[in-house]
Design a protein around this motif. Structure first.
Motif, PDB file in Angstrom:
ATOM      1  N   SER A   1       0.837  -1.213   0.000  1.00 15.72           N
ATOM      2  CA  SER A   1       0.000   0.000   0.000  1.00 15.72           C
ATOM      3  C   SER A   1       0.863   1.250   0.000  1.00 15.72           C
ATOM      4  CB  SER A   1      -0.926   0.016   1.218  1.00 15.72           C
ATOM      5  OG  SER A   1      -1.816  -1.063   1.171  1.00 15.72           O
ATOM      6  N   HIS A   2       1.912   1.248   0.782  1.00 15.31           N
ATOM      7  CA  HIS A   2       2.821   2.401   0.821  1.00 15.31           C
ATOM      8  C   HIS A   2       3.470   2.623  -0.531  1.00 15.31           C
ATOM      9  CE1 HIS A   2       3.470   2.469   5.472  1.00 15.31           C
ATOM     10  NE2 HIS A   2       2.282   2.864   5.109  1.00 15.31           N
ATOM     11  N   GLU A   3       3.856   1.541  -1.199  1.00 19.38           N
ATOM     12  CA  GLU A   3       4.482   1.670  -2.517  1.00 19.38           C
ATOM     13  C   GLU A   3       3.488   2.247  -3.525  1.00 19.38           C
ATOM     14  OE1 GLU A   3       7.207   1.488  -5.719  1.00 19.38           O
ATOM     15  OE2 GLU A   3       7.356   1.776  -3.563  1.00 19.38           O
ATOM     16  N   ALA A   4       2.255   1.766  -3.511  1.00 17.76           N
ATOM     17  CA  ALA A   4       1.243   2.300  -4.421  1.00 17.76           C
ATOM     18  C   ALA A   4       1.006   3.782  -4.148  1.00 17.76           C
ATOM     19  CB  ALA A   4      -0.055   1.508  -4.295  1.00 17.76           C
ATOM     20  N   ALA A   5       0.920   4.157  -2.890  1.00 16.40           N
ATOM     21  CA  ALA A   5       0.717   5.562  -2.534  1.00 16.40           C
ATOM     22  C   ALA A   5       1.904   6.414  -2.962  1.00 16.40           C
ATOM     23  CB  ALA A   5       0.472   5.698  -1.035  1.00 16.40           C
ATOM     24  N   ARG A   6       3.112   5.885  -2.839  1.00 17.46           N
ATOM     25  CA  ARG A   6       4.311   6.612  -3.276  1.00 17.46           C
ATOM     26  C   ARG A   6       4.272   6.847  -4.784  1.00 17.46           C
ATOM     27  NH1 ARG A   6       8.777   6.000  -5.780  1.00 17.46           N
ATOM     28  NH2 ARG A   6       8.512   3.774  -6.159  1.00 17.46           N
ATOM     29  N   LEU A   7       3.879   5.830  -5.525  1.00 15.18           N
ATOM     30  CA  LEU A   7       3.782   5.967  -6.980  1.00 15.18           C
ATOM     31  C   LEU A   7       2.693   6.971  -7.367  1.00 15.18           C
ATOM     32  CD1 LEU A   7       4.171   2.207  -7.962  1.00 15.18           C
ATOM     33  CD2 LEU A   7       5.876   4.038  -8.277  1.00 15.18           C
ATOM     34  N   ALA A   8       1.587   6.949  -6.654  1.00 13.39           N
ATOM     35  CA  ALA A   8       0.514   7.916  -6.915  1.00 13.39           C
ATOM     36  C   ALA A   8       1.008   9.332  -6.631  1.00 13.39           C
ATOM     37  CB  ALA A   8      -0.709   7.593  -6.070  1.00 13.39           C
ATOM     38  N   ASP A   9       1.773   9.489  -5.563  1.00 11.70           N
ATOM     39  CA  ASP A   9       2.324  10.800  -5.229  1.00 11.70           C
ATOM     40  C   ASP A   9       3.249  11.299  -6.339  1.00 11.70           C
ATOM     41  OD1 ASP A   9       2.690  13.024  -3.345  1.00 11.70           O
ATOM     42  OD2 ASP A   9       4.748  12.249  -3.175  1.00 11.70           O
ATOM     43  N   GLU A  10       4.035  10.399  -6.914  1.00 14.47           N
ATOM     44  CA  GLU A  10       4.909  10.778  -8.028  1.00 14.47           C
ATOM     45  C   GLU A  10       4.080  11.276  -9.209  1.00 14.47           C
ATOM     46  OE1 GLU A  10       7.425   7.532  -9.131  1.00 14.47           O
ATOM     47  OE2 GLU A  10       8.722   7.762  -7.378  1.00 14.47           O
ATOM     48  N   GLN A  11       2.976  10.595  -9.488  1.00  9.92           N
ATOM     49  CA  GLN A  11       2.125  11.018 -10.601  1.00  9.92           C
ATOM     50  C   GLN A  11       1.456  12.365 -10.314  1.00  9.92           C
ATOM     51  OE1 GLN A  11      -0.532   8.128 -12.261  1.00  9.92           O
ATOM     52  NE2 GLN A  11       1.068   6.586 -12.452  1.00  9.92           N
ATOM     53  N   ARG A  12       1.032  12.568  -9.064  1.00  7.35           N
ATOM     54  CA  ARG A  12       0.453  13.864  -8.680  1.00  7.35           C
ATOM     55  C   ARG A  12       1.486  14.978  -8.871  1.00  7.35           C
ATOM     56  NH1 ARG A  12      -4.068  14.626  -5.685  1.00  7.35           N
ATOM     57  NH2 ARG A  12      -3.166  16.453  -4.712  1.00  7.35           N
ATOM     58  N   ALA A  13       2.701  14.714  -8.444  1.00  9.90           N
ATOM     59  CA  ALA A  13       3.764  15.714  -8.569  1.00  9.90           C
ATOM     60  C   ALA A  13       4.032  16.034 -10.041  1.00  9.90           C
ATOM     61  CB  ALA A  13       5.032  15.215  -7.881  1.00  9.90           C
ATOM     62  N   LEU A  14       3.975  15.038 -10.900  1.00 15.32           N
ATOM     63  CA  LEU A  14       4.184  15.258 -12.328  1.00 15.32           C
ATOM     64  C   LEU A  14       3.085  16.153 -12.904  1.00 15.32           C
ATOM     65  CD1 LEU A  14       5.725  14.639 -14.936  1.00 15.32           C
ATOM     66  CD2 LEU A  14       4.327  12.576 -15.168  1.00 15.32           C
ATOM     67  N   VAL A  15       1.839  15.886 -12.544  1.00 11.64           N
ATOM     68  CA  VAL A  15       0.722  16.722 -13.007  1.00 11.64           C
ATOM     69  C   VAL A  15       0.923  18.160 -12.524  1.00 11.64           C
ATOM     70  CG1 VAL A  15      -1.760  17.154 -12.766  1.00 11.64           C
ATOM     71  CG2 VAL A  15      -0.937  14.825 -13.188  1.00 11.64           C
ATOM     72  N   MET A  16       1.315  18.321 -11.280  1.00 11.07           N
ATOM     73  CA  MET A  16       1.496  19.671 -10.728  1.00 11.07           C
ATOM     74  C   MET A  16       2.681  20.383 -11.377  1.00 11.07           C
ATOM     75  SD  MET A  16      -1.094  19.966  -8.956  1.00 11.07           S
ATOM     76  CE  MET A  16      -0.756  21.594  -8.348  1.00 11.07           C
ATOM     77  N   ARG A  17       3.772  19.654 -11.655  1.00 13.60           N
ATOM     78  CA  ARG A  17       4.915  20.271 -12.351  1.00 13.60           C
ATOM     79  C   ARG A  17       4.502  20.748 -13.745  1.00 13.60           C
ATOM     80  NH1 ARG A  17       7.935  16.296  -9.907  1.00 13.60           N
ATOM     81  NH2 ARG A  17       7.885  14.948 -11.726  1.00 13.60           N
ATOM     82  N   ARG A  18       3.721  19.926 -14.441  1.00 16.28           N
ATOM     83  CA  ARG A  18       3.243  20.319 -15.772  1.00 16.28           C
ATOM     84  C   ARG A  18       2.376  21.570 -15.680  1.00 16.28           C
ATOM     85  NH1 ARG A  18       1.606  14.292 -17.798  1.00 16.28           N
ATOM     86  NH2 ARG A  18       3.707  13.603 -18.347  1.00 16.28           N
ATOM     87  N   LEU A  19       1.538  21.638 -14.667  1.00 20.31           N
ATOM     88  CA  LEU A  19       0.690  22.822 -14.482  1.00 20.31           C
ATOM     89  C   LEU A  19       1.548  24.050 -14.217  1.00 20.31           C
ATOM     90  CD1 LEU A  19      -2.087  24.181 -14.141  1.00 20.31           C
ATOM     91  CD2 LEU A  19      -1.983  23.503 -11.720  1.00 20.31           C
ATOM     92  N   GLN A  20       2.518  23.924 -13.325  1.00 17.34           N
ATOM     93  CA  GLN A  20       3.402  25.061 -13.023  1.00 17.34           C
ATOM     94  C   GLN A  20       4.173  25.509 -14.258  1.00 17.34           C
ATOM     95  OE1 GLN A  20       5.589  23.352  -9.777  1.00 17.34           O
ATOM     96  NE2 GLN A  20       4.271  24.304  -8.237  1.00 17.34           N
ATOM     97  N   ASP A  21       4.669  24.541 -15.020  1.00 20.94           N
ATOM     98  CA  ASP A  21       5.401  24.877 -16.231  1.00 20.94           C
ATOM     99  C   ASP A  21       4.492  25.588 -17.234  1.00 20.94           C
ATOM    100  OD1 ASP A  21       7.626  23.673 -15.148  1.00 20.94           O
ATOM    101  OD2 ASP A  21       7.477  21.848 -16.364  1.00 20.94           O
ATOM    102  N   ALA A  22       3.273  25.103 -17.360  1.00 18.96           N
ATOM    103  CA  ALA A  22       2.327  25.704 -18.308  1.00 18.96           C
ATOM    104  C   ALA A  22       1.960  27.123 -17.873  1.00 18.96           C
ATOM    105  CB  ALA A  22       1.072  24.842 -18.433  1.00 18.96           C
ATOM    106  N   PHE A  23       1.799  27.335 -16.566  1.00 16.09           N
ATOM    107  CA  PHE A  23       1.475  28.682 -16.081  1.00 16.09           C
ATOM    108  C   PHE A  23       2.633  29.638 -16.345  1.00 16.09           C
ATOM    109  CE2 PHE A  23      -2.459  27.550 -14.217  1.00 16.09           C
ATOM    110  CZ  PHE A  23      -3.086  28.727 -13.863  1.00 16.09           C
TER     111      PHE A  23
END
Length: 101
Positions: A76-98
């Motif tokens: 469960s911790h590993e899945a949550a860590r991977l999800a966090d990585e994907q969230r961070a990627l979405v947020m980085r893309r948003l910041q870059d786009a802004f």
């Protein structure tokens, strides 16, 4: 302020709203699965790391309950860590786009 200036402001605001909506959709669509090394346990989480699925192989019946609990927790911790990585990627893309808007 000229009509051209107002059009530019409205255009930029519209683009930013569209970027935010894309990011929200990206965050909402995150689903991650992780399996234990032995493939006895598979866990699925959403973009917030909330458990959405848990699958266990029949072979878990031979495991000590403490071992099984640790296996579920670590997977469960590993899945949550991977999800966090994907969230961070979405947020980085948003910041870059802004930064480009």
């Amino acid at each position: 302020m000229s009509e051209h200036d107002m059009d530019a402001i409205v255009g930029r605001a519209t683009e930013q709203v569209n970027l935010l909506e894309e990011a929200l959709a990206g965050l909402a669509s995150i689903t991650v699965r992780a399996s234990s090394e032995s493939d006895q346990v598979t866990v699925e989480v959403d973009g917030n790391g909330n458990l959405t699925g848990l699958w266990m192989d029949d072979s878990i019946s031979t495991l000590d309950v403490r071992v099984l609990a640790a296996l579920i927790t670590s997977t469960s911790h590993e899945a949550a860590r991977l999800a966090d990585e994907q969230r961070a990627l979405v947020m980085r893309r948003l910041q870059d786009a802004f930064g480009r808007v």
